[in-house]
Design a protein around this motif. Structure first.
Motif, PDB file in Angstrom:
ATOM      1  N   LEU A   1       0.831  -1.202   0.000  1.00 30.97           N
ATOM      2  CA  LEU A   1       0.000   0.000   0.000  1.00 30.97           C
ATOM      3  C   LEU A   1       0.867   1.253   0.000  1.00 30.97           C
ATOM      4  CD1 LEU A   1      -3.212   0.507   0.310  1.00 30.97           C
ATOM      5  CD2 LEU A   1      -2.608   1.270   2.591  1.00 30.97           C
ATOM      6  N   ALA A   2       1.908   1.236   0.829  1.00 28.41           N
ATOM      7  CA  ALA A   2       2.770   2.413   0.968  1.00 28.41           C
ATOM      8  C   ALA A   2       3.701   2.610  -0.227  1.00 28.41           C
ATOM      9  CB  ALA A   2       3.588   2.296   2.251  1.00 28.41           C
ATOM     10  N   LEU A   3       4.262   1.511  -0.748  1.00 32.72           N
ATOM     11  CA  LEU A   3       5.298   1.623  -1.769  1.00 32.72           C
ATOM     12  C   LEU A   3       4.795   1.514  -3.203  1.00 32.72           C
ATOM     13  CD1 LEU A   3       8.120  -0.497  -0.076  1.00 32.72           C
ATOM     14  CD2 LEU A   3       7.754   1.976   0.022  1.00 32.72           C
ATOM     15  N   VAL A   4       3.589   0.955  -3.388  1.00 35.09           N
ATOM     16  CA  VAL A   4       3.054   0.788  -4.743  1.00 35.09           C
ATOM     17  C   VAL A   4       1.737   1.554  -4.924  1.00 35.09           C
ATOM     18  CG1 VAL A   4       2.238  -0.860  -6.472  1.00 35.09           C
ATOM     19  CG2 VAL A   4       4.151  -1.471  -4.973  1.00 35.09           C
ATOM     20  N   ASP A   5       0.766   1.282  -4.077  1.00 31.76           N
ATOM     21  CA  ASP A   5      -0.563   1.865  -4.257  1.00 31.76           C
ATOM     22  C   ASP A   5      -0.579   3.382  -4.028  1.00 31.76           C
ATOM     23  OD1 ASP A   5      -1.496  -0.749  -4.684  1.00 31.76           O
ATOM     24  OD2 ASP A   5      -1.790  -1.062  -2.544  1.00 31.76           O
ATOM     25  N   PHE A   6       0.133   3.837  -3.010  1.00 31.92           N
ATOM     26  CA  PHE A   6       0.179   5.278  -2.717  1.00 31.92           C
ATOM     27  C   PHE A   6       0.837   6.068  -3.864  1.00 31.92           C
ATOM     28  CE2 PHE A   6       2.252   8.766   0.004  1.00 31.92           C
ATOM     29  CZ  PHE A   6       1.153   9.602  -0.126  1.00 31.92           C
ATOM     30  N   PRO A   7       2.024   5.656  -4.350  1.00 31.73           N
ATOM     31  CA  PRO A   7       2.602   6.358  -5.507  1.00 31.73           C
ATOM     32  C   PRO A   7       1.683   6.313  -6.738  1.00 31.73           C
ATOM     33  CG  PRO A   7       4.273   5.022  -4.434  1.00 31.73           C
ATOM     34  CD  PRO A   7       2.961   4.659  -3.809  1.00 31.73           C
ATOM     35  N   ALA A   8       0.997   5.168  -6.927  1.00 32.79           N
ATOM     36  CA  ALA A   8       0.068   5.060  -8.061  1.00 32.79           C
ATOM     37  C   ALA A   8      -1.067   6.061  -7.930  1.00 32.79           C
ATOM     38  CB  ALA A   8      -0.483   3.637  -8.139  1.00 32.79           C
ATOM     39  N   ALA A   9      -1.550   6.269  -6.717  1.00 34.56           N
ATOM     40  CA  ALA A   9      -2.625   7.237  -6.474  1.00 34.56           C
ATOM     41  C   ALA A   9      -2.147   8.667  -6.742  1.00 34.56           C
ATOM     42  CB  ALA A   9      -3.137   7.111  -5.043  1.00 34.56           C
ATOM     43  N   ILE A  10      -0.897   8.956  -6.347  1.00 34.83           N
ATOM     44  CA  ILE A  10      -0.327  10.286  -6.605  1.00 34.83           C
ATOM     45  C   ILE A  10      -0.240  10.533  -8.114  1.00 34.83           C
ATOM     46  CG2 ILE A  10       1.757  11.713  -6.410  1.00 34.83           C
ATOM     47  CD1 ILE A  10       2.310  10.297  -3.721  1.00 34.83           C
ATOM     48  N   LEU A  11       0.257   9.545  -8.847  1.00 33.88           N
ATOM     49  CA  LEU A  11       0.357   9.667 -10.304  1.00 33.88           C
ATOM     50  C   LEU A  11      -1.015   9.803 -10.949  1.00 33.88           C
ATOM     51  CD1 LEU A  11       3.139   7.006 -11.002  1.00 33.88           C
ATOM     52  CD2 LEU A  11       3.362   9.499 -11.179  1.00 33.88           C
ATOM     53  N   PHE A  12      -1.988   9.071 -10.433  1.00 37.98           N
ATOM     54  CA  PHE A  12      -3.353   9.161 -10.957  1.00 37.98           C
ATOM     55  C   PHE A  12      -3.886  10.585 -10.778  1.00 37.98           C
ATOM     56  CE2 PHE A  12      -7.941   8.965 -10.743  1.00 37.98           C
ATOM     57  CZ  PHE A  12      -8.270   8.127 -11.799  1.00 37.98           C
ATOM     58  N   HIS A  13      -3.627  11.151  -9.595  1.00 40.96           N
ATOM     59  CA  HIS A  13      -4.089  12.510  -9.310  1.00 40.96           C
ATOM     60  C   HIS A  13      -3.436  13.529 -10.259  1.00 40.96           C
ATOM     61  CE1 HIS A  13      -5.591  15.843  -6.874  1.00 40.96           C
ATOM     62  NE2 HIS A  13      -4.367  16.363  -6.921  1.00 40.96           N
ATOM     63  N   ILE A  14      -2.149  13.359 -10.512  1.00 36.25           N
ATOM     64  CA  ILE A  14      -1.423  14.299 -11.368  1.00 36.25           C
ATOM     65  C   ILE A  14      -1.819  14.159 -12.838  1.00 36.25           C
ATOM     66  CG2 ILE A  14       0.885  14.938 -12.213  1.00 36.25           C
ATOM     67  CD1 ILE A  14       1.981  14.037  -9.461  1.00 36.25           C
ATOM     68  N   PHE A  15      -1.972  12.905 -13.281  1.00 39.13           N
ATOM     69  CA  PHE A  15      -2.191  12.650 -14.704  1.00 39.13           C
ATOM     70  C   PHE A  15      -3.605  12.151 -15.023  1.00 39.13           C
ATOM     71  CE2 PHE A  15       2.412  11.901 -13.995  1.00 39.13           C
ATOM     72  CZ  PHE A  15       2.912  12.902 -14.827  1.00 39.13           C
TER      73      PHE A  15
END
Length: 421
Positions: free
Chosen positions: A69-83
């Protein structure tokens, strides 16, 4: 009919059975309102264990172990928000199960028992922040099911809380102490006081009959029983300050046995296939039971029980001495006098709802004499305690049901807006 898609996070069926009780409470009440419209995704930290315990056909398990959750899902959510406006990258990021689950839901319900508390330390508070940040980054409303929050004296914890908590759609504070903690950081507009969700967990006919049968086959249950809810968390906290938790509990059991009581040891957190102590009281129970002199006067079940099963056993007790929060909730719901050994304000604020805050002690003060004194006081005040349990029971259960009442109003609004669009 439009489906109602809910994601529940920070809860599981395996491990802490308090979390399981909150899950059962929330899902049953939501099903009573929405019926076959309801779809639930559970973001689970224990996917391998939870998959065999899910009791609802409309419920889907989404694996999300903490590290992933911390190392994969959270960064994916940040990228989703940006892009999010980039169709190509958006499509790739939606392959992530957690991101996709949040993206397709109507609402997120966080069912942490306690969060953003100084006592939990930087790692746990960072993890609590990440759990809340993911759905917010994806643009979904988040509600905190009744839970304890604070205190916020630690600078880092205070910072995290002040960043994320105002962004939540609703925070159901478990009691007045949590509400005061929220006020201390200026977060009150989205806060309502609701009693713990487990108070409104329905009984199970199956588990009632099962426990009745087990008790009828064992003469032990013909005696006067004191339940003791043991805790690996309290054991670890005691160990850190030089207190031998298991030895103290064993000596207390000896005292109870000599006083004519039988003792039922209860593990309100259990992971039967795990050797880890996290959310697992089984090894603590084994250590205590190995010390017990008169094993005929003590019952200890090294197994993982359902939340409803545990509550049925608590109902067989004359008194409960609890180190686990939701074992205490089970006793209060069943109107069983309880003495509490705790480590946070989360215990105190619930006992205060019944005017029973005096029947609690901090783990740092744990001694055999302290336990005996607390137990004897509870026993001497039994009549008054029962009176207070009866006096406040209905209002506390009603307050517990307010969790879903407030949540369903927000769900209905979201569904109506979708239909207009």
């Amino acid at each position: 009919m439009k489906s109602v898609k809910i994601v529940i996070t920070s809860a599981s069926y395996s491990g802490n059975k308090g979390a399981a009780a909150m899950l059962q409470s929330s899902i049953q009440q939501l099903y009573d309102i929405y019926g076959k419209q309801l779809q639930v995704n559970l973001i689970s930290s224990y996917p391998d264990e939870d998959k065999n315990q899910i009791p609802w056909s409309f419920m889907k398990l989404i694996p999300a172990k903490p590290k992933h959750l911390a190392l994969v899902d959270f960064p994916a959510a940040i990228l989703f928000h940006i892009f999010k406006k980039n169709k190509y990258l958006r499509k790739i990021l939606l392959r992530n199960q957690v991101v996709n689950s949040y993206h397709n839901c109507d609402m997120v319900i966080d069912e942490s028992g306690i969060s953003f508390a100084d006592e939990q330390g930087a790692m746990m508070n960072t993890y609590a922040f990440i759990r809340m940040a993911i759905p917010i980054l994806i643009g979904k409303p988040v509600i905190k099911y009744s839970q304890a929050l604070g205190s916020f004296n630690n600078f880092y914890n205070r910072l995290l809380a002040k960043i994320i908590l105002p962004k939540l759609d609703l925070i159901c504070a478990r009691g007045q102490i949590t509400y005061r903690h929220m006020s201390s950081i200026g977060v009150t507009k989205n806060v309502k006081i609701c009693a713990d969700g487990a108070f409104s967990m329905g009984d199970s006919v199956y588990w009632k009959q099962y426990v009745e049968k087990k008790c009828s086959e064992d003469k032990f249950f013909d005696s006067t029983i004191v339940g003791i809810s043991i805790s690996s968390v309290v054991e670890k906290k005691c160990e850190s300050i030089g207190i031998d938790y298991c030895a103290v509990i064993n000596e207390f059991i000896t005292y109870l046995n000599k006083s004519g009581y039988s003792v039922l040891l209860i593990a309100n957190a259990a992971r039967i296939n795990s050797s880890k102590t996290s959310n697992n009281d089984l090894w603590t129970g084994d250590r205590i039971f190995s010390l017990v002199k008169n094993k005929n006067a003590v019952r200890w079940y090294h197994k993982e029980m359902a939340a409803e099963e545990i509550r049925e056993y608590i109902g067989k007790c004359e008194y409960l001495v609890a180190s686990r929060f939701h074992a205490m909730i089970g006793a209060l719901e069943r109107k069983v006098p309880v003495f509490l050994i705790g480590w946070s304000h989360k215990y105190q604020e619930v006992l205060d709802m019944f005017e029973l805050g005096q029947y609690a002690a901090d783990y740092s003060e744990l001694t055999v004499d302290e336990l005996i004194e607390g137990f004897e006081k509870m026993k001497a005040d039994n009549g008054n305690i029962i009176e207070l349990l009866n006096k406040h029971h209905e209002e506390v259960v009603k307050s517990s049901k307010m969790n879903i009442c407030l949540i369903s109003k927000r769900i209905d609004k979201i569904i109506q807006e979708k239909e207009i669009i």
